[in-house]
Design a protein around this motif. Structure first.
Motif, PDB file in Angstrom:
ATOM      1  N   LYS A 193       0.830  -1.203   0.000  1.00 14.87           N
ATOM      2  CA  LYS A 193       0.000   0.000   0.000  1.00 14.87           C
ATOM      3  C   LYS A 193       0.860   1.246   0.000  1.00 14.87           C
ATOM      4  O   LYS A 193       1.929   1.271   0.605  1.00 14.87           O
ATOM      5  CB  LYS A 193      -0.922   0.009   1.225  1.00 14.87           C
ATOM      6  N   ASN A 194       0.371   2.277  -0.700  1.00 19.35           N
ATOM      7  CA  ASN A 194       1.067   3.560  -0.636  1.00 19.35           C
ATOM      8  C   ASN A 194       0.576   4.328   0.587  1.00 19.35           C
ATOM      9  O   ASN A 194      -0.179   3.797   1.408  1.00 19.35           O
ATOM     10  CB  ASN A 194       0.882   4.352  -1.933  1.00 19.35           C
ATOM     11  N   GLN A 195       0.986   5.573   0.715  1.00 20.05           N
ATOM     12  CA  GLN A 195       0.625   6.338   1.911  1.00 20.05           C
ATOM     13  C   GLN A 195      -0.868   6.580   2.028  1.00 20.05           C
ATOM     14  O   GLN A 195      -1.370   6.900   3.114  1.00 20.05           O
ATOM     15  CB  GLN A 195       1.379   7.673   1.933  1.00 20.05           C
ATOM     16  N   ASP A 196      -1.600   6.416   0.921  1.00 18.98           N
ATOM     17  CA  ASP A 196      -3.047   6.593   0.934  1.00 18.98           C
ATOM     18  C   ASP A 196      -3.792   5.273   1.090  1.00 18.98           C
ATOM     19  O   ASP A 196      -5.018   5.229   1.005  1.00 18.98           O
ATOM     20  CB  ASP A 196      -3.500   7.282  -0.356  1.00 18.98           C
ATOM     21  N   GLY A 197      -3.037   4.194   1.290  1.00 18.30           N
ATOM     22  CA  GLY A 197      -3.655   2.887   1.466  1.00 18.30           C
ATOM     23  C   GLY A 197      -4.048   2.198   0.182  1.00 18.30           C
ATOM     24  O   GLY A 197      -4.766   1.190   0.205  1.00 18.30           O
ATOM     25  N   GLN A 198      -3.577   2.704  -0.963  1.00 16.64           N
ATOM     26  CA  GLN A 198      -3.930   2.121  -2.260  1.00 16.64           C
ATOM     27  C   GLN A 198      -2.869   1.134  -2.717  1.00 16.64           C
ATOM     28  O   GLN A 198      -1.673   1.333  -2.488  1.00 16.64           O
ATOM     29  CB  GLN A 198      -4.083   3.222  -3.315  1.00 16.64           C
TER      30      GLN A 198
END
Length: 375
Positions: free
Chosen positions: A322-327
């Motif tokens: 996940k990236n920092q946005d949870g994606q």
């Protein structure tokens, strides 16, 4: 060079469409006894694409009855979108980026995996104390965004760090100035491009060029979070046609012969890239050619053959990191039709019949002397 996607895929696709709207459709048309083919690159002309450039200039495509036009990439061009829209016959794209586009409906299929290894680094000054991903905790960490950060995020996650909380993420420009100014503690770099920019810069303390010993490199191949990069993709709809399947085999035959030529003639291929109009200097391009060859060669299964273990690692990371946005890059397993080794194997059979070395087992990189600014 590489432009993976972030969450706003629709906007990126729109940019890609705008960037290529004036290009006429191609359907493998015949031009005076040869078949016209368009190849969309994912970035500006540089040695990253030397094999295709050599295949044009040395006549390897012509040997296959093809007239190949190379379409330069850029910041507002997404190659797999150009391909899916029918404005190119083939495209070079990173695997995670292309898989994300497939999930969004792009009808594309990988037909050759040219880069066998990832070329992405995270680089810091040696005196920063960053020797492993865990050492990034509390640091200012640069990355390009647009999905390019997933190898980095996977490494931090593996080390027990939360990319959204344990580091300060900084949007990095496509150069190394922020690191050189020490505005950030670690910077994203490609082995064949931005890392060389560091070694082409002068250390203000000594007046001499920086040396590799001045930096620490985190290489995702060593850490275990590498994802597959430059691959050749084809329009899935066109691949249903037997005539286009033949064109695909011929295109790969010429392309892979070009890559074998650049393995054995790095300096000449550098010159071909410079002649084509690359904005990068001669020593930088020779470095790039040498480093790109390291990503292609050796190819144990044959150049262009997709290794299923590397594919699985890329897919697993794309599904779970996940990236920092949870994606995540993708949300579901790609179907079996996402790739095929069928056409590249036929191309390799043709090249082996010609006596071309398609494995490069004896390949040895050279030592390249960089000059200030990459001149």
């Amino acid at each position: 060079m590489r432009r993976m996607i972030g969450g706003a895929l629709a906007g990126v696709l729109a940019l890609a469409a705008c960037g290529t709207a004036d290009e006429p459709d191609t359907a493998g048309g015949d031009t005076g006894g040869t078949t016209a083919v368009k190849l969309q690159l994912q970035w500006f002309v540089q040695a990253q694409f030397a094999g295709y450039i050599a295949a044009v200039d040395k006549g390897f495509y012509r040997e296959q009855g093809l007239d190949v036009q190379i379409l330069e990439g850029g910041v507002d061009i997404v190659p797999q979108t150009v391909l899916a829209q029918g404005q190119a016959d083939f495209a070079v794209a990173w695997v995670p980026k292309a898989l994300a586009s497939r999930e969004q409906g792009a009808g594309i299929t990988e037909i050759a995996q040219v880069f066998q290894r990832s070329g992405t680094y995270q680089v810091s000054f040696a005196d920063s104390g960053i020797k492993a991903p865990a050492d990034l905790k509390g640091k200012k960490v640069g990355n390009w965004g647009f999905g390019n950060e997933f190898e980095l995020f996977a490494a931090m996650t593996k080390a027990g760090l939360d990319p959204g909380r344990d580091v300060t993420l900084v949007q990095q420009q496509f150069d190394m100035q922020a690191l050189l100014r020490r505005d950030i503690d670690a910077a994203q770099a490609m082995s064949y491009n931005e890392y060389a920019q560091l070694l082409e810069a002068k250390d203000p303390k000594t007046g001499a060029l920086y040396q590799p010993s001045d930096f620490t490199v985190l290489n995702w191949n060593d850490i275990g979070t590498a994802m597959l990069q430059d691959a050749v993709w084809a329009n899935s709809e066109k691949l249903r046609d037997s005539a286009f399947q033949d064109t695909a085999v011929k295109f790969l035959t010429g392309s892979l012969k070009g890559w074998a030529y650049c393995r054995d003639n790095a300096a000449e291929c550098r010159d071909l890239v410079v002649k084509r109009g690359s904005k990068l200097g001669a020593s930088h391009q020779l470095w790039q050619m040498n480093e790109v060859n390291k990503l292609v060669w050796p190819s144990p299964g044959g150049v262009g053959v997709l290794d299923e273990t590397a594919w699985k690692q890329t897919v697993d990371l794309a599904l779970t990191t996940k990236n920092q946005d949870g994606q995540t890059v993708i949300t579901k397993q790609p179907e079996a039709a996402a790739y095929t080794n069928e056409y590249v194997q036929k191309a390799l059979d043709a090249l082996k019949a010609e006596g071309v070395d398609v494995n490069g087992t004896s390949f040895q990189p050279t030592t390249v002397e960089l000059k200030e600014g990459g001149a």
